[in-house]
Write a protein that holds these residues in place. Structure first.
Motif, mmCIF file in Angstrom:
data_model
loop_
_atom_site.group_PDB
_atom_site.id
_atom_site.type_symbol
_atom_site.label_atom_id
_atom_site.label_comp_id
_atom_site.label_asym_id
_atom_site.label_seq_id
_atom_site.Cartn_x
_atom_site.Cartn_y
_atom_site.Cartn_z
ATOM 1 N N ILE A 130 -5.862 10.150 5.755
ATOM 2 C CA ILE A 130 -5.655 9.317 6.942
ATOM 3 C C ILE A 130 -4.608 9.926 7.851
ATOM 4 O O ILE A 130 -4.743 9.939 9.073
ATOM 5 C CB ILE A 130 -5.226 7.903 6.524
ATOM 6 N N GLY A 131 -3.548 10.437 7.276
ATOM 7 C CA GLY A 131 -2.449 10.991 8.061
ATOM 8 C C GLY A 131 -1.264 11.259 7.157
ATOM 9 O O GLY A 131 -1.365 11.203 5.927
ATOM 10 N N SER A 132 -0.109 11.562 7.768
ATOM 11 C CA SER A 132 1.087 11.841 6.983
ATOM 12 C C SER A 132 2.294 11.194 7.641
ATOM 13 O O SER A 132 2.321 10.959 8.850
ATOM 14 C CB SER A 132 1.317 13.349 6.842
ATOM 15 N N SER A 133 3.304 10.925 6.818
ATOM 16 C CA SER A 133 4.568 10.362 7.287
ATOM 17 C C SER A 133 5.642 10.786 6.306
ATOM 18 O O SER A 133 5.450 10.739 5.091
ATOM 19 C CB SER A 133 4.479 8.828 7.352
ATOM 20 N N VAL B 73 -8.052 1.823 7.785
ATOM 21 C CA VAL B 73 -6.690 2.178 8.170
ATOM 22 C C VAL B 73 -6.745 3.341 9.147
ATOM 23 O O VAL B 73 -7.416 4.341 8.897
ATOM 24 C CB VAL B 73 -5.852 2.558 6.940
ATOM 25 N N SER B 74 -6.034 3.236 10.261
ATOM 26 C CA SER B 74 -6.043 4.308 11.257
ATOM 27 C C SER B 74 -4.754 5.128 11.218
ATOM 28 O O SER B 74 -4.776 6.335 11.428
ATOM 29 C CB SER B 74 -6.231 3.737 12.666
ATOM 30 N N VAL C 146 5.937 0.417 3.707
ATOM 31 C CA VAL C 146 4.751 1.086 4.232
ATOM 32 C C VAL C 146 4.129 0.193 5.288
ATOM 33 O O VAL C 146 3.900 -1.000 5.044
ATOM 34 C CB VAL C 146 3.722 1.360 3.117
ATOM 35 N N ALA C 147 3.882 0.740 6.473
ATOM 36 C CA ALA C 147 3.174 0.020 7.534
ATOM 37 C C ALA C 147 1.826 0.700 7.743
ATOM 38 O O ALA C 147 1.774 1.892 8.027
ATOM 39 C CB ALA C 147 3.981 0.014 8.826
ATOM 40 N N ALA C 148 0.746 -0.051 7.578
ATOM 41 C CA ALA C 148 -0.606 0.476 7.781
ATOM 42 C C ALA C 148 -1.196 -0.188 9.009
ATOM 43 O O ALA C 148 -1.345 -1.417 9.055
ATOM 44 C CB ALA C 148 -1.474 0.212 6.556
ATOM 45 N N LYS C 149 -1.510 0.625 10.042
ATOM 46 C CA LYS C 149 -2.172 0.089 11.245
ATOM 47 C C LYS C 149 -3.671 0.203 11.035
ATOM 48 O O LYS C 149 -4.195 1.258 10.695
ATOM 49 C CB LYS C 149 -1.752 0.887 12.486
ATOM 50 N N LEU C 150 -4.363 -0.898 11.226
ATOM 51 C CA LEU C 150 -5.797 -0.949 10.986
ATOM 52 C C LEU C 150 -6.570 -0.849 12.292
ATOM 53 O O LEU C 150 -6.040 -1.077 13.374
ATOM 54 C CB LEU C 150 -6.158 -2.245 10.261
#
Length: 347
Positions: free
Chosen positions: A70-73, A119-120, A135-139
């Motif tokens: 999905i991505g990285s942080s 999840v975006s 953790v914040a997941a934007k949908l």
């Protein structure tokens, strides 16, 4: 220990890698070790030396190797199962990880009107190894979900509809999560939960006067995307990525876009203005599928200061020098892949 082989470094051990940014390219599967494990060769690009780093013989759990990135942080990669809504955080792809770890988060089943919303974007308030990590997941929905590693469920927070596809970013300066939309917005639209850091739309001020040449860049771009990034010292920037129309790539039948340039605006809270700038000092901004981040070129010798590093499956990767308005396309340094991802230095 590093071995230099025709412009490619082969890394024998994770523990020898320096903590710095890396570009993760799609790994190559070598063998199926078992039904639960796969052995792969990780492919990364070192942006400081502009060399590929190959890590052979890396064992990945099947649920990580066959997952969707999905991505990285904070240097961690967020992955999700293709068959269900399980979300995981892992540092297995980061060559700086001294203790390879994968953390499984609660499922997101039925979180949006009884159905699973994909999840975006994912943002971490701190490394998942730290107690205070959130953790914040934007949908892909007017929703942002929060949890701590170890929680049994998510806390869901509804957002205004104009933040349906917005990005989420944690601000160390303000100790809150921001949702970033191309539109200005008040900061009190979202009802937050006291158990977690606040979640707020980011208030972008009006743009300052823009030079004629930069206006032309903006007007001539077919595609434009906006990013929010915070520097290590707490300054915030709005960055606009300007792209030209694409052409079809024969090998992959994928529409490719050309990066024309970037426009950087520093948020001036005193003047309540987004001040256009071509000088961000020794900073380097990293944009792409990752949570946007910013590092000092002085701290990581070899990086080009006052530059924006970019990656994308439709654009390839490279960097843009703000002072000279020059795009340096580096896609030729790595095998082209549908998957690129910047990894921030692990904390």
């Amino acid at each position: 220990m590093f071995l230099l082989v025709g412009g490619t470094r082969k890394l024998r051990s994770f523990s020898t890698a320096a903590a710095q940014p890396y570009l993760l390219v799609r790994e190559r599967e070598v063998t199926l070790k078992s039904s639960s494990e796969r052995v792969v060769t990780l492919n990364l690009l070192d942006p400081c030396k502009l060399e590929m780093v190959k890590i052979p013989g890396k064992t990945l759990p099947t649920e990580v190797a066959k997952s969707l990135r999905i991505g990285s942080s904070k240097g961690w990669v967020a992955v999700t199962d293709l068959q269900n809504s399980k979300l995981r955080l892992t540092n297995l792809f980061n060559p700086c990880a001294s203790s390879p770890t994968t953390i499984t988060l609660p499922p997101l089943d039925g979180c949006y009107r009884g159905s699973v919303a994909r999840v975006s974007k994912v943002s971490l308030s701190a490394s998942p190894n730290q107690r205070d990590c959130v953790v914040a997941a934007k949908l892909f929905a007017p929703l942002v979900s929060l949890c701590r590693p170890g929680d049994s469920e998510w806390t869901h927070i509804e957002t205004p509809n104009n933040f349906f596809t917005s990005a989420v970013m944690h601000s160390m300066r303000d100790q809150k999560f921001y949702l970033h939309s191309p539109h200005t917005a008040p900061t009190d639209l979202i009802k937050t939960c006291s158990d977690f850091p606040p979640v707020s739309p980011y208030r972008r001020f009006y743009f300052s006067d823009i030079p004629k040449t930069t206006q032309d860049l903006y007007q001539s771009s077919i595609f434009r995307t906006q990013y929010l990034v915070e520097s290590p010292s707490g300054d915030s920037f709005i960055v606009i990525w300007c792209m030209a129309g694409g052409k079809m790539e024969k090998e992959t039948s994928r529409l490719m876009c050309e990066t024309k340039g970037f426009m950087v605006f520093k948020q001036d809270h005193g003047k309540k203005l987004c001040s256009y700038t071509q000088d961000i000092g020794d900073l380097c901004i990293f944009l792409g599928k990752n949570e946007s981040f910013c590092v000092s070129a002085t701290k990581y010798p070899g990086l080009n200061p006052n530059s924006v590093y970019f990656e994308g499956s439709e654009t390839g990767f490279g960097f843009y020098q703000l002072s000279s308005n020059t795009v340096h396309d580096l896609t030729h340094l790595a095998p082209f892949s549908a998957f690129y991802l910047w990894l921030a230095p692990l904390e």
